[in-house]
Enzyme design. Structure first.
Site, mmCIF file in Angstrom:
data_model
loop_
_atom_site.group_PDB
_atom_site.id
_atom_site.type_symbol
_atom_site.label_atom_id
_atom_site.label_comp_id
_atom_site.label_asym_id
_atom_site.label_seq_id
_atom_site.Cartn_x
_atom_site.Cartn_y
_atom_site.Cartn_z
ATOM 1 C CG MET A 105 -8.055 7.474 2.717
ATOM 2 S SD MET A 105 -7.291 7.370 4.338
ATOM 3 C CE MET A 105 -6.460 5.782 4.222
ATOM 4 C CG MET A 147 -11.251 3.776 2.323
ATOM 5 S SD MET A 147 -9.678 3.639 3.194
ATOM 6 C CE MET A 147 -8.561 3.647 1.798
ATOM 7 N N GLY A 169 1.078 -1.948 4.197
ATOM 8 C CA GLY A 169 1.641 -0.600 4.107
ATOM 9 C C GLY A 169 2.943 -0.508 4.870
ATOM 10 N N GLY A 176 -4.975 -3.786 6.529
ATOM 11 C CA GLY A 176 -4.782 -3.056 7.781
ATOM 12 C C GLY A 176 -4.034 -3.873 8.815
ATOM 13 N N GLY A 177 -2.845 -3.381 9.164
ATOM 14 C CA GLY A 177 -2.085 -4.026 10.237
ATOM 15 C C GLY A 177 -1.515 -5.382 9.878
ATOM 16 C CB SER A 199 -0.893 0.008 1.241
ATOM 17 O OG SER A 199 -1.440 1.297 1.403
ATOM 18 N N GLY A 226 -8.737 4.574 7.387
ATOM 19 C CA GLY A 226 -8.422 5.981 7.564
ATOM 20 C C GLY A 226 -6.939 6.261 7.708
ATOM 21 C CG PHE A 227 -5.369 7.324 10.237
ATOM 22 C CD1 PHE A 227 -4.848 8.562 9.862
ATOM 23 C CD2 PHE A 227 -6.632 7.273 10.813
ATOM 24 C CE1 PHE A 227 -5.581 9.725 10.082
ATOM 25 C CE2 PHE A 227 -7.369 8.432 11.035
ATOM 26 C CZ PHE A 227 -6.839 9.670 10.669
ATOM 27 N N GLY A 228 -2.755 4.388 7.997
ATOM 28 C CA GLY A 228 -1.840 3.256 8.040
ATOM 29 C C GLY A 228 -1.305 3.081 9.449
ATOM 30 N N GLY A 229 -0.628 1.977 9.661
ATOM 31 C CA GLY A 229 0.077 1.772 10.922
ATOM 32 C C GLY A 229 -0.781 1.436 12.120
ATOM 33 C CG ASP A 232 -5.049 2.726 1.112
ATOM 34 O OD1 ASP A 232 -5.994 1.929 0.951
ATOM 35 O OD2 ASP A 232 -3.960 2.393 1.627
ATOM 36 C CG HIS A 288 -4.064 -1.378 -1.444
ATOM 37 N ND1 HIS A 288 -5.244 -2.015 -1.771
ATOM 38 C CD2 HIS A 288 -4.351 -0.570 -0.396
ATOM 39 C CE1 HIS A 288 -6.204 -1.614 -0.947
ATOM 40 N NE2 HIS A 288 -5.691 -0.728 -0.099
ATOM 41 C CG MET A 315 -11.878 -2.180 5.567
ATOM 42 S SD MET A 315 -10.428 -1.836 4.533
ATOM 43 C CE MET A 315 -9.344 -0.992 5.706
HETATM 44 C C1 DX5 Z 1 -6.260 1.829 5.804
HETATM 45 C C2 DX5 Z 1 -5.847 1.542 4.383
HETATM 46 C C3 DX5 Z 1 -4.776 0.525 4.299
HETATM 47 C C4 DX5 Z 1 -3.441 0.987 4.864
HETATM 48 C C5 DX5 Z 1 -2.718 -0.201 5.383
HETATM 49 O O1 DX5 Z 1 -7.379 2.636 5.818
HETATM 50 O O2 DX5 Z 1 -6.950 1.058 3.631
HETATM 51 O O3 DX5 Z 1 -4.606 0.065 2.960
HETATM 52 O O4 DX5 Z 1 -2.641 1.621 3.907
HETATM 53 O O5 DX5 Z 1 -1.587 0.229 6.058
HETATM 54 P P1 DX5 Z 1 -0.899 -0.649 7.194
HETATM 55 O O6 DX5 Z 1 -0.473 -1.934 6.513
HETATM 56 O O7 DX5 Z 1 0.216 0.177 7.650
HETATM 57 O O8 DX5 Z 1 -1.946 -0.918 8.246
HETATM 58 ZN ZN ZN Z 2 -6.555 0.099 1.643
#
Ligand code: DX5
Ligand code: ZN
Length: 222
Positions: free
Chosen positions: A37, A68, A195, A174-175, A8, A142-145, A35, A33, A137
């Protein structure tokens, strides 16, 4: 099914996005991938079709575009023209999901649907025959990490069963990391979106992808 890693780019270094995407391709990523938003469906604003077009110029890998955004219908064409291979919209944003999935296909893209953690798999029952991809999901989008939600694994399993043997992509998002990648695959996921476990300052993109692949090999036979 072959297991694919989908880096991602949300976590990539945007000062050298093309290089980061090419590193991922060289390291064996299966798809990229992206994202998108909007600051409304999710509390963050990221990128639009301009970035998809830039990614398209950087790689021949399939582009897995994850929208998203509220009211995605009027933007589908722009993402298709930018070079999206798959466009996934969120179940929660689409009151006419059946129509929206058909519209994505009519644009020549693969059609995907993403479900938030609180959205039950059974809500996809009547549109399963239309989808090429389901994104489960494993964090709130909304966020990575963020931290992986292991309670989503039964939903991954359920969606794989609902596909009734049709070779759709079941993606976890995610995660995802070396600790949970194998459990995701064992539950039925064949695409691992990653990501921060691929793009980060502590190891290379190739090391991140290799580590995820290694985690899938970690189960010894017998
Ligand atoms: C979250 C995104 C994910 C995100 C994953 O809303 O849809 O694709 O980039 O990032 P990580 O792998 O860091 O959770
Ligand atoms: Zn995503």
């Amino acid at each position: 099914m072959a297991i694919q890693i989908a880096p991602s780019i949300l976590a990539a270094d945007f000062t050298r996005l093309g290089d980061q995407i090419r590193e991922a391709e060289t390291a064996g990523a299966g798809l990229i991938h992206i994202d998108v938003m909007d600051g409304r469906f999710v509390p963050n604003i990221t990128m639009g079709s301009l970035v998809v077009a830039a990614a398209r110029r950087s790689t021949t890998l399939p582009l897995d575009v994850h929208l998203m955004i509220v009211e995605p219908d009027h933007l589908l064409e722009a993402f298709a023209e930018a070079g999206a291979t798959t466009i996934s919209i969120h179940w929660e944003t689409c009151p006419h999901l059946h129509r929206t999935l058909q519209a994505i296909k009519a644009l020549g893209c693969k059609a995907g649907v993403a479900v938030n953690p609180h959205t039950p798999a059974l809500l996809l029952q009547e549109i399963m025959h239309l989808v090429d991809t389901v994104i489960v999901m494993t964090v709130n989008p909304g966020f990575g990490g963020q931290s992986f939600l292991p309670e989503m694994l039964p939903k991954v399993r359920q969606i794989r069963e609902m596909a009734q043997g049709r070779a759709i992509d079941v993606e976890v998002d995610g995660g995802v990391n070396t600790e949970n990648a194998l459990a995701c695959v064992e539950a039925g996921a064949n695409v691992l979106i990653a990501g921060t476990s691929v793009f980060n300052g502590t190891f290379s993109v190739a090391q991140g992808i290799d580590a995820l692949r290694g985690a899938l090999e970690s189960k010894k036979p017998g």
